[in-house]
Write a protein that holds these residues in place. Sequence first.
Motif, PDB file in Angstrom:
ATOM      1  N   GLU A   1      -5.064  14.235 -10.080  1.00 49.87           N
ATOM      2  CA  GLU A   1      -4.239  14.470 -11.278  1.00 49.87           C
ATOM      3  C   GLU A   1      -3.064  13.969 -10.901  1.00 49.87           C
ATOM      4  O   GLU A   1      -2.613  13.521  -9.798  1.00 49.87           O
ATOM      5  N   ALA A   2      -2.118  13.389 -11.866  1.00 47.03           N
ATOM      6  CA  ALA A   2      -0.933  13.155 -12.076  1.00 47.03           C
ATOM      7  C   ALA A   2       0.053  13.897 -10.882  1.00 47.03           C
ATOM      8  O   ALA A   2       0.117  15.218 -10.983  1.00 47.03           O
ATOM      9  N   ASN A   3       0.786  13.322 -10.120  1.00 49.99           N
ATOM     10  CA  ASN A   3       1.671  14.155  -9.011  1.00 49.99           C
ATOM     11  C   ASN A   3       0.978  15.062  -8.127  1.00 49.99           C
ATOM     12  O   ASN A   3       1.539  15.900  -7.745  1.00 49.99           O
ATOM     13  N   GLU A   4      -0.337  14.985  -7.934  1.00 46.10           N
ATOM     14  CA  GLU A   4      -1.172  15.758  -7.161  1.00 46.10           C
ATOM     15  C   GLU A   4      -1.437  15.206  -5.716  1.00 46.10           C
ATOM     16  O   GLU A   4      -1.566  14.000  -5.471  1.00 46.10           O
ATOM     17  N   SER A   5      -1.447  16.223  -4.789  1.00 48.34           N
ATOM     18  CA  SER A   5      -1.778  15.885  -3.304  1.00 48.34           C
ATOM     19  C   SER A   5      -3.250  16.735  -3.044  1.00 48.34           C
ATOM     20  O   SER A   5      -3.522  17.777  -3.804  1.00 48.34           O
TER      21      SER A   5
ATOM     22  N   TYR B   1       0.744  -1.339  -0.083  1.00 50.91           N
ATOM     23  CA  TYR B   1      -0.068   0.008   0.264  1.00 50.91           C
ATOM     24  C   TYR B   1       0.661   1.153  -0.008  1.00 50.91           C
ATOM     25  O   TYR B   1       1.917   1.085   0.546  1.00 50.91           O
ATOM     26  N   ASN B   2       0.478   2.411  -0.591  1.00 52.94           N
ATOM     27  CA  ASN B   2       0.877   3.648  -0.331  1.00 52.94           C
ATOM     28  C   ASN B   2       2.332   3.874  -1.331  1.00 52.94           C
ATOM     29  O   ASN B   2       2.808   4.656  -1.306  1.00 52.94           O
ATOM     30  N   LYS B   3       2.129   2.845  -2.500  1.00 56.72           N
ATOM     31  CA  LYS B   3       3.330   2.985  -3.262  1.00 56.72           C
ATOM     32  C   LYS B   3       2.870   3.908  -4.290  1.00 56.72           C
ATOM     33  O   LYS B   3       3.956   4.708  -4.697  1.00 56.72           O
ATOM     34  N   GLU B   4       1.996   3.772  -4.989  1.00 57.03           N
ATOM     35  CA  GLU B   4       1.608   4.800  -5.961  1.00 57.03           C
ATOM     36  C   GLU B   4       0.534   5.756  -5.433  1.00 57.03           C
ATOM     37  O   GLU B   4       0.574   6.999  -5.980  1.00 57.03           O
ATOM     38  N   ILE B   5      -0.221   5.496  -4.720  1.00 54.42           N
ATOM     39  CA  ILE B   5      -1.414   6.412  -4.133  1.00 54.42           C
ATOM     40  C   ILE B   5      -1.173   6.245  -2.659  1.00 54.42           C
ATOM     41  O   ILE B   5      -1.258   5.290  -2.104  1.00 54.42           O
ATOM     42  N   GLU B   6      -0.724   7.369  -2.059  1.00 53.36           N
ATOM     43  CA  GLU B   6      -0.231   7.494  -0.687  1.00 53.36           C
ATOM     44  C   GLU B   6      -1.564   8.330   0.114  1.00 53.36           C
ATOM     45  O   GLU B   6      -2.089   9.098  -0.155  1.00 53.36           O
ATOM     46  N   ALA B   7      -1.980   7.348   1.226  1.00 54.36           N
ATOM     47  CA  ALA B   7      -2.906   8.053   2.367  1.00 54.36           C
ATOM     48  C   ALA B   7      -2.305   8.504   3.367  1.00 54.36           C
ATOM     49  O   ALA B   7      -1.190   7.671   3.813  1.00 54.36           O
ATOM     50  N   LYS B   8      -2.661   9.672   4.017  1.00 57.07           N
ATOM     51  CA  LYS B   8      -2.011  10.483   5.000  1.00 57.07           C
ATOM     52  C   LYS B   8      -3.129  10.902   5.980  1.00 57.07           C
ATOM     53  O   LYS B   8      -3.816  11.524   5.481  1.00 57.07           O
TER      54      LYS B   8
ATOM     55  N   LYS C   1      -8.945  17.616  15.447  1.00 56.87           N
ATOM     56  CA  LYS C   1      -9.069  17.792  14.038  1.00 56.87           C
ATOM     57  C   LYS C   1      -8.456  16.950  13.182  1.00 56.87           C
ATOM     58  O   LYS C   1      -7.161  16.902  13.209  1.00 56.87           O
ATOM     59  N   ILE C   2      -9.293  15.893  12.296  1.00 60.14           N
ATOM     60  CA  ILE C   2      -8.526  14.985  11.520  1.00 60.14           C
ATOM     61  C   ILE C   2      -8.624  15.382  10.021  1.00 60.14           C
ATOM     62  O   ILE C   2      -9.727  15.630   9.604  1.00 60.14           O
ATOM     63  N   THR C   3      -7.699  15.254   9.282  1.00 64.76           N
ATOM     64  CA  THR C   3      -7.554  15.439   8.090  1.00 64.76           C
ATOM     65  C   THR C   3      -7.199  14.383   6.939  1.00 64.76           C
ATOM     66  O   THR C   3      -6.109  13.834   7.381  1.00 64.76           O
ATOM     67  N   GLY C   4      -7.891  13.999   6.317  1.00 60.99           N
ATOM     68  CA  GLY C   4      -7.527  12.839   5.288  1.00 60.99           C
ATOM     69  C   GLY C   4      -6.754  13.272   4.184  1.00 60.99           C
ATOM     70  O   GLY C   4      -7.404  14.255   3.262  1.00 60.99           O
ATOM     71  N   LEU C   5      -5.598  13.033   3.819  1.00 59.37           N
ATOM     72  CA  LEU C   5      -4.885  13.801   2.643  1.00 59.37           C
ATOM     73  C   LEU C   5      -4.447  12.446   1.637  1.00 59.37           C
ATOM     74  O   LEU C   5      -4.536  11.214   2.314  1.00 59.37           O
ATOM     75  N   VAL C   6      -4.630  12.805   0.407  1.00 59.27           N
ATOM     76  CA  VAL C   6      -4.078  11.697  -0.457  1.00 59.27           C
ATOM     77  C   VAL C   6      -3.005  12.452  -1.361  1.00 59.27           C
ATOM     78  O   VAL C   6      -3.053  13.467  -1.677  1.00 59.27           O
ATOM     79  N   THR C   7      -2.048  11.373  -1.935  1.00 58.99           N
ATOM     80  CA  THR C   7      -1.167  11.962  -2.815  1.00 58.99           C
ATOM     81  C   THR C   7      -1.120  10.689  -4.019  1.00 58.99           C
ATOM     82  O   THR C   7      -0.815   9.508  -3.604  1.00 58.99           O
ATOM     83  N   ASN C   8      -1.029  11.496  -5.310  1.00 65.97           N
ATOM     84  CA  ASN C   8      -0.936  10.570  -6.469  1.00 65.97           C
ATOM     85  C   ASN C   8       0.637  10.558  -6.748  1.00 65.97           C
ATOM     86  O   ASN C   8       1.177  11.589  -7.127  1.00 65.97           O
ATOM     87  N   LYS C   9       1.243   9.518  -6.565  1.00 62.61           N
ATOM     88  CA  LYS C   9       2.851   9.321  -6.902  1.00 62.61           C
ATOM     89  C   LYS C   9       2.969   9.030  -8.424  1.00 62.61           C
ATOM     90  O   LYS C   9       4.100   8.862  -8.637  1.00 62.61           O
ATOM     91  N   THR C  10       2.118   8.732  -9.142  1.00 62.52           N
ATOM     92  CA  THR C  10       2.091   8.444 -10.445  1.00 62.52           C
ATOM     93  C   THR C  10       2.310   9.531 -11.584  1.00 62.52           C
ATOM     94  O   THR C  10       1.665  10.625 -11.137  1.00 62.52           O
TER      95      THR C  10
END
Length: 127
Positions: free
Chosen positions: A80-84, A21-28, A39-48
């Motif tokens: 989007e590509a390489n977007e957080s 998990y979190n290799k191409e799409i990272e959850a944080k 205060k809890i924030t869900g973040l995601v990053t596209n590493k592709t």
Amino acid sequence: MKRFYLISIFLISFLGHTQIYNKEIEAKLKIEKNNDLLKITGLVTNKTAINTSLHYKLSVIKSGNKNNSNNRQTGRFVLEANESKSLSVTSINANEKDRIIILLLIYDLDDNLLGKDRHVLNDSKKK
């Protein structure tokens, strides 16, 4: 010798099916504490380099002396590509006695789990 080959084939096939998990799409999860408020924030990053359609589940499970609560937020989005991106923000009241499990799961449109992050606060089971 046959036994060695059978064991080798089994191990190779097993390792080939393990999920990373979190290799191409990272959850944080970003957690900020202000007195008794989290205060809890869900973040995601596209590493592709490819735009991706995804959906998420953000769960907050709180158990205390007398109160138990379960909060789940879900949604679909395009990354989007390489977007957080910030997916969701929630706030809860919490004290030092409350055990809180926070879980962010990111799935593709075929419900394959791509990214995850999990935090446990005030875990009484830890030693």
